[in-house]
Structures are given as C-alpha cells and as structure tokens.
Design an enzyme around this catalytic site. Structure first.
Site, PDB file in Angstrom:
ATOM      1  N   ASP A 127      91.069  51.593  28.424  1.00 56.22           N
ATOM      2  CA  ASP A 127      89.902  51.194  27.642  1.00 56.22           C
ATOM      3  C   ASP A 127      90.292  51.347  26.170  1.00 56.22           C
ATOM      4  O   ASP A 127      90.629  52.451  25.717  1.00 56.22           O
ATOM      5  CB  ASP A 127      88.725  52.098  27.997  1.00 56.22           C
ATOM      6  N   ASP A 145      91.230  41.264  19.987  1.00 55.80           N
ATOM      7  CA  ASP A 145      90.956  39.981  20.648  1.00 55.80           C
ATOM      8  C   ASP A 145      90.535  40.264  22.091  1.00 55.80           C
ATOM      9  O   ASP A 145      90.964  39.590  23.017  1.00 55.80           O
ATOM     10  CB  ASP A 145      92.202  39.099  20.600  1.00 55.80           C
TER      11      ASP A 145
END
Length: 258
Positions: A127, A145
C-alpha cells in the site's frame, strides 16, 4: 524475457458483481490493460514496448527538464509499466522502485514486458500510503499514477499523503502527479499539494483536457528559467528526446507563462 502466454481477450472482471480484476486486450500490435471495458489503464506497442504510447505519460517525463539525472525514482502504480520501462531503458543511472498494491496487476508484468527485478529495478507489492509514511530523504523523483476503478484512492490524495511525499523527497526532489482534470475535487487536491509544497508547483493539461499533470518541488528547482528553453540534457539519449519533445513544448509554453 521469456515468452509470455497472454490471456484471452475476454475480460476477467465481473463488473455486475462489483469485482474488478485487471485484464488484457490485444488489437493488432497494441496491447492494453483494463479494469473495466470503458477505461484503458495502460497501452503498449508490442513492436516497441518501451515507447510511451499515451500523451500524459510523456508529459510526466517533463521532470527531466529540471532533474535529468535522478539517482532514485519512486513510482506509485505499476499498471502496464509504461513509465517504469521508459525510465529503466533511458535513465540508466537511476534506481527505480515501483509500489503496486494489487498482486493481479503485478502478475501481468511479463505480458507488458516489464523488466525483472534487479539491482536497479524492483516492483514492491505494498500500500503506497503505508510505504511512503516511513520514508525520509529517499527519492529524487516520485511519480503518483495510482488509479483504481473510480479514480485515485482516497489514501493517495490526502493532505497527509502529500506531506509524506514531501518528506520522502530529497532536497530539490520533484513530485509528479497524474490527475483527472474533470474530477469534482480536482482543485481541492491541488490545494492539498500546495499545503506541503507551497508555490513551487505548476500544472500542465494535455491536449484533450483529460489529464492534469502537476509538478511540485521540494525546493526552488522549478523556478529555473532555463528549463523553458527545452535543451536536451546530455544524459538523455536522442531517441528518448525525440519521443518527448512534442509534449515538452507544451510544458515549455506553460513555464513561459508562469
């Protein structure tokens, strides 16, 4: 890279059940990554797999106008690996780390000819919000992104996350963010970036008014007027510069208006 058996073009996502898994579609020499049929996450030419097919990816490479020789690039979001592959091929002195939360995306890396892990390239399943939280003075460039179905996850566009990105950058490091221009909270996201980076940031919008690329610097590097002159840095190969130059002109025009 060994030969890869590419999945059939029928999608693996069960949209009716609310489950979205990445899938591949092929059309001639073009291979695309999707989470849904409506949106393309990444596009690759199988004839030239390291090329940047989509304009916003070329725009994100605009950081080379200010920092052409980064020692370490940290990328959030693997997708089809367009930016990691381009940087791996052309920025040969850079160490590249890519953080991707979805193991199903990572499982498709060979289909998109993403390089194997090595001393200077690695894909990390994590994460990104957790990963960035523990870093300080870590990277020269950070790419954001990371998109899922519905846009950017909330954890990757919070004020706390942008503060973590600022801390994770080295002095004069650059944060490069891909936003959707028409997102209802776009201006709120920009304000959150500004909380951490102040006025040392600018925004460039692509030709079809879909993607907004924001450059934010930990320092005053973006104020260098020489960047608008669009001179090829000696460290950037000519074939890479030819790919980027048409899009870099848009960035140059934006810089002249600052």
């Amino acid at each position: 890279m060994s030969d890869v058996t590419v999945p059939a073009d029928s999608p693996l996502s069960d949209e009716s059940a609310g489950v979205h898994r990445p899938f591949i579609q092929n059309s001639g020499a073009r291979r695309t990554l999707h989470f849904t049929q409506k949106e393309i996450q990444s596009s690759m030419s199988v004839l030239n797999p390291d090329a940047l097919e989509i304009e916003y990816t070329r725009m994100m490479m605009g950081f080379v106008l200010f920092k052409p020789e980064p020692a370490h690039i940290l990328m959030v979001g693997l997708g089809g690996g367009s930016l990691p592959k381009f940087c791996h091929r052309y920025l040969t002195a850079a160490e590249i780390s890519v953080v991707e939360i979805d193991p199903a995306v990572i499982a498709l890396r060979e289909a998109f000819m993403v390089p194997p892990d090595s001393a200077r390239f690695r894909v990390i399943q994590a994460d990104a919000a957790d990963h960035l939280r523990g870093l300080s003075d870590h990277a020269d460039v950070i790419f954001l992104d990371g998109f899922g179905v519905g846009g950017i996850p909330d954890a990757l566009c919070s004020a706390d996350f942008y503060a973590d990105c600022h801390r994770a950058l080295r002095d004069d490091g650059i944060l490069v963010i891909n936003f959707h221009v028409n997102h209802p909270r776009h201006h709120e996201y920009l304000d959150r970036v500004r909380e951490s980076f102040g006025s040392s940031m600018f925004e460039v919008v692509d030709d079809d008014m879909t993607n907004s690329i924001v450059f934010a610097c930990k320092g005053r590097l973006l104020d260098d007027p020489a960047a608008a002159e669009l001179k090829r840095p000696a460290s950037i190969p000519k074939d890479a510069w030819r790919q980027l130059m048409p899009t870099l002109r848009v960035i140059g025009a934006t810089l002249e208006l600052r």
